[in-house]
Design an enzyme around this catalytic site. Structure first.
Site, PDB file in Angstrom:
ATOM      1  N   THR A  44      -5.488   2.620  -7.175  1.00 50.13           N
ATOM      2  CA  THR A  44      -6.790   2.432  -6.510  1.00 50.13           C
ATOM      3  C   THR A  44      -7.682   3.623  -6.820  1.00 50.13           C
ATOM      4  OG1 THR A  44      -5.819   1.081  -4.788  1.00 50.13           O
ATOM      5  CG2 THR A  44      -7.918   2.133  -4.265  1.00 50.13           C
TER       6      THR A  44
ATOM      7  N   SER B   3       0.835  -1.210   0.000  1.00 53.59           N
ATOM      8  CA  SER B   3       0.000   0.000   0.000  1.00 53.59           C
ATOM      9  C   SER B   3       0.867   1.257   0.000  1.00 53.59           C
ATOM     10  CB  SER B   3      -0.886   0.003   1.252  1.00 53.59           C
ATOM     11  OG  SER B   3      -1.494   1.266   1.430  1.00 53.59           O
TER      12      SER B   3
ATOM     13  N   TYR C  46      -2.151   5.376  -4.239  1.00 57.01           N
ATOM     14  CA  TYR C  46      -3.204   6.373  -4.035  1.00 57.01           C
ATOM     15  C   TYR C  46      -2.638   7.659  -4.611  1.00 57.01           C
ATOM     16  CZ  TYR C  46      -5.989   3.720  -0.582  1.00 57.01           C
ATOM     17  OH  TYR C  46      -6.797   2.814   0.042  1.00 57.01           O
TER      18      TYR C  46
ATOM     19  N   HIS D  89     -13.237  -2.414  -2.388  1.00 54.56           N
ATOM     20  CA  HIS D  89     -12.374  -2.062  -1.257  1.00 54.56           C
ATOM     21  C   HIS D  89     -12.794  -2.847  -0.001  1.00 54.56           C
ATOM     22  CE1 HIS D  89      -9.341   1.310  -0.759  1.00 54.56           C
ATOM     23  NE2 HIS D  89      -9.376   0.848   0.478  1.00 54.56           N
TER      24      HIS D  89
ATOM     25  N   LYS E  27      -7.534  -0.642  -9.867  1.00 53.67           N
ATOM     26  CA  LYS E  27      -8.172  -1.398  -8.781  1.00 53.67           C
ATOM     27  C   LYS E  27      -9.385  -0.645  -8.255  1.00 53.67           C
ATOM     28  CE  LYS E  27      -7.291  -3.228  -4.103  1.00 53.67           C
ATOM     29  NZ  LYS E  27      -7.918  -2.325  -3.147  1.00 53.67           N
TER      30      LYS E  27
HETATM   31  C1  FNR Z   1      -7.677  -2.276   2.769  1.00 50.42           C
HETATM   32  N1  FNR Z   1      -7.746  -2.077   1.389  1.00 50.42           N
HETATM   33  C2  FNR Z   1      -6.867  -1.182   0.786  1.00 50.42           C
HETATM   34  N2  FNR Z   1      -6.853  -1.049  -0.560  1.00 50.42           N
HETATM   35  C3  FNR Z   1      -5.974  -0.221  -1.175  1.00 50.42           C
HETATM   36  O1  FNR Z   1      -5.990  -0.128  -2.402  1.00 50.42           O
HETATM   37  N3  FNR Z   1      -5.065   0.482  -0.411  1.00 50.42           N
HETATM   38  C4  FNR Z   1      -5.014   0.404   0.934  1.00 50.42           C
HETATM   39  O2  FNR Z   1      -4.186   1.040   1.582  1.00 50.42           O
HETATM   40  C5  FNR Z   1      -5.965  -0.431   1.581  1.00 50.42           C
HETATM   41  N4  FNR Z   1      -5.980  -0.552   2.950  1.00 50.42           N
HETATM   42  C6  FNR Z   1      -6.793  -1.485   3.552  1.00 50.42           C
HETATM   43  C7  FNR Z   1      -6.712  -1.677   4.932  1.00 50.42           C
HETATM   44  C8  FNR Z   1      -7.470  -2.681   5.533  1.00 50.42           C
HETATM   45  C9  FNR Z   1      -7.358  -2.891   7.006  1.00 50.42           C
HETATM   46  C10 FNR Z   1      -8.329  -3.488   4.750  1.00 50.42           C
HETATM   47  C11 FNR Z   1      -9.134  -4.589   5.365  1.00 50.42           C
HETATM   48  C12 FNR Z   1      -8.438  -3.276   3.394  1.00 50.42           C
HETATM   49  C13 FNR Z   1      -8.642  -2.894   0.546  1.00 50.42           C
HETATM   50  C14 FNR Z   1      -7.959  -4.208   0.125  1.00 50.42           C
HETATM   51  O3  FNR Z   1      -6.934  -3.983  -0.786  1.00 50.42           O
HETATM   52  C15 FNR Z   1      -8.959  -5.176  -0.531  1.00 50.42           C
HETATM   53  O4  FNR Z   1      -9.631  -4.521  -1.578  1.00 50.42           O
HETATM   54  C16 FNR Z   1      -9.993  -5.763   0.438  1.00 50.42           C
HETATM   55  O5  FNR Z   1      -9.450  -5.960   1.731  1.00 50.42           O
HETATM   56  C17 FNR Z   1     -10.494  -7.102  -0.092  1.00 50.42           C
HETATM   57  O6  FNR Z   1     -11.535  -7.589   0.684  1.00 50.42           O
HETATM   58  P1  FNR Z   1     -11.351  -8.704   1.839  1.00 50.42           P
HETATM   59  O7  FNR Z   1     -10.498  -9.836   1.304  1.00 50.42           O
HETATM   60  O8  FNR Z   1     -10.741  -8.007   2.997  1.00 50.42           O
HETATM   61  O9  FNR Z   1     -12.771  -9.125   2.078  1.00 50.42           O
END
Ligand code: FNR
Length: 368
Positions: free
Chosen positions: A167, A118, A141, A265, A241
């Site tokens: 993203t 990330s 981001y 997300h 994404k």
């Molecule tokens: C995320 N996700 C996320 N996505 C992204 O593009 N950048 C980020 O910094 C983050 N940070 C983040 C933190 C936490 C704690 C979670 C749970 C999720 C989203 C992540 O990449 C992904 O899309 C989802 O977590 C997928 O769903 P599941 O497997 O958690 O159900």
């Protein structure tokens, strides 16, 4: 005396499935950190539906198919992987475990799958690159200041990252009410490692300090011109994404995106967004096999992975389960989680009658 052993709760027994990592992590994490990971936006309808969507499909399995030793090998963005499962980008993983992203990346690397770092990581781009040698992707981001984004991209290239995942579903942070209730903010000792030091610890005041903090580092005005800017800026493959619509998917690919991630997300952004699995077929059809389409959101079982692949995904990303595994056991925890999933995929492919991933097709599924 009862003949069977007393029932043991999953919180203490060795995990048998991905969902067992959640109660185990909950037992070791502070409540506000657990809530930050587990939670979704508002009513958490999308968070729930991401899981429920998988349960709406059933397999029409083949028999006498000699799928004894299925081949899970897959290729995406020109790289070979041992299975079609990768680790999704997730912010500030040192709040789950002291080694944070470095431990998760080591596990992914050992398992032969990709790790996506990330932008808002707690281990820097350079330190992550030094932690292991497996495939590493960088999640971007867009920062409100383009010069900051340009610097991230340059550092990712220099550090040997092989793809950039832009993203696009977070122009602003969703309303995560668990975090508001907990007045959640960056835990002491954990910082955004990729930011210059003057920006790292900027604490925000107000009812939702964490969201305000993230908003300070993400571009609220994100638009198609930003994708074009990024594509012109780097020769690394750019993967978009957070796409759920056919028209957006088509436009991103026409602009030059080399892949898509169907994602909401993990239900943390727009609540009542369509479940990822429900959005997948429309996106796959729109791009017609021109670029790989990955999916994330609610993948918890080997059968979930197979369902996504039957519907045209080239692979999936896992989010929360690996964060829980990291909290419970560091790199070993994540390794264990990935091996459980690998075993489930292999067994389910044998039972489904598919010897390789290319045999997975919609014909093997029915929607109930
Ligand atoms: C995320 N996700 C996320 N996505 C992204 O593009 N950048 C980020 O910094 C983050 N940070 C983040 C933190 C936490 C704690 C979670 C749970 C999720 C989203 C992540 O990449 C992904 O899309 C989802 O977590 C997928 O769903 P599941 O497997 O958690 O159900």
């Amino acid at each position: 005396m009862p003949k069977t052993a007393p029932h043991r709760t999953t919180g203490t027994a060795a995990p048998l499935k991905l969902e067992d990592f959640e109660p185990a992590a909950r037992a070791v994490l502070p409540q506000d950190i657990y809530d930050y990971i587990a939670g979704g936006a508002e009513d958490e309808a999308t968070l729930w539906d991401n899981r429920a969507a998988f349960a709406r499909y059933r397999f029409r399995f083949k028999v006498l198919a000699s799928a004894d030793r299925p081949d899970l090998g897959s290729e995406v963005f020109g790289q070979r992987f041992t299975m079609p499962v990768h680790l999704a980008p997730a912010a500030i993983q040192r709040m789950a475990h002291q080694d944070g992203e470095a431990a998760a990346y080591r596990a992914a690397s050992d398992a032969g799958v990709a790790y996506c770092l990330s932008t808002l990581s707690s281990v820097s781009i350079e330190d992550l690159a030094a932690a292991a040698t497996g495939a590493r992707w960088f999640q971007l981001y867009l920062h409100p200041e383009r010069a900051v984004s340009a610097a991230y991209i340059e550092r990712a290239v220099d550090a040997g990252f092989s793809a950039i995942l832009l993203t696009v579903d977070l122009p602003k942070t969703g309303r995560r009410e668990r975090d508001i209730r907990n007045a959640f903010s960056l835990p002491d000792g954990v910082a955004y490692a990729n930011l210059e030091s003057r920006r790292r610890t900027a604490t925000a005041e107000g009812p939702d300090p964490f969201a305000q903090n993230v908003n300070a580092h993400t571009s609220a005005a994100l638009g198609w011109a930003d994708l074009e800017w990024l594509l012109a800026r780097t020769s690394l493959p750019v993967i978009v994404k957070g796409v759920v619509r056919a028209d957006d998917a088509r436009r991103a690919v026409e602009a030059g995106a080399r892949g898509l991630v169907v994602s909401n997300h993990g239900g943390r952004q727009l609540d009542y967004a369509i479940a990822s699995l429900d959005a997948l077929p429309g996106v796959v059809e729109a791009v017609g096999g021109t670029v790989p389409v990955l999916l994330d959101g609610g993948v918890r079982r080997g059968t979930d992975v197979l369902k996504a692949l039957c519907l045209g995904a080239s692979g999936v990303l896992i989010g929360r389960p690996y964060l829980y595994a990291l909290a419970v056991g560091g790199a070993d925890g994540v390794r264990g989680m990935l091996e459980l999933l690998r075993e489930e995929i292999a067994l389910s492919m044998s039972l489904l009658g598919a010897g390789r991933l290319s045999e997975l097709s919609q014909d093997l599924l029915t929607r109930i």
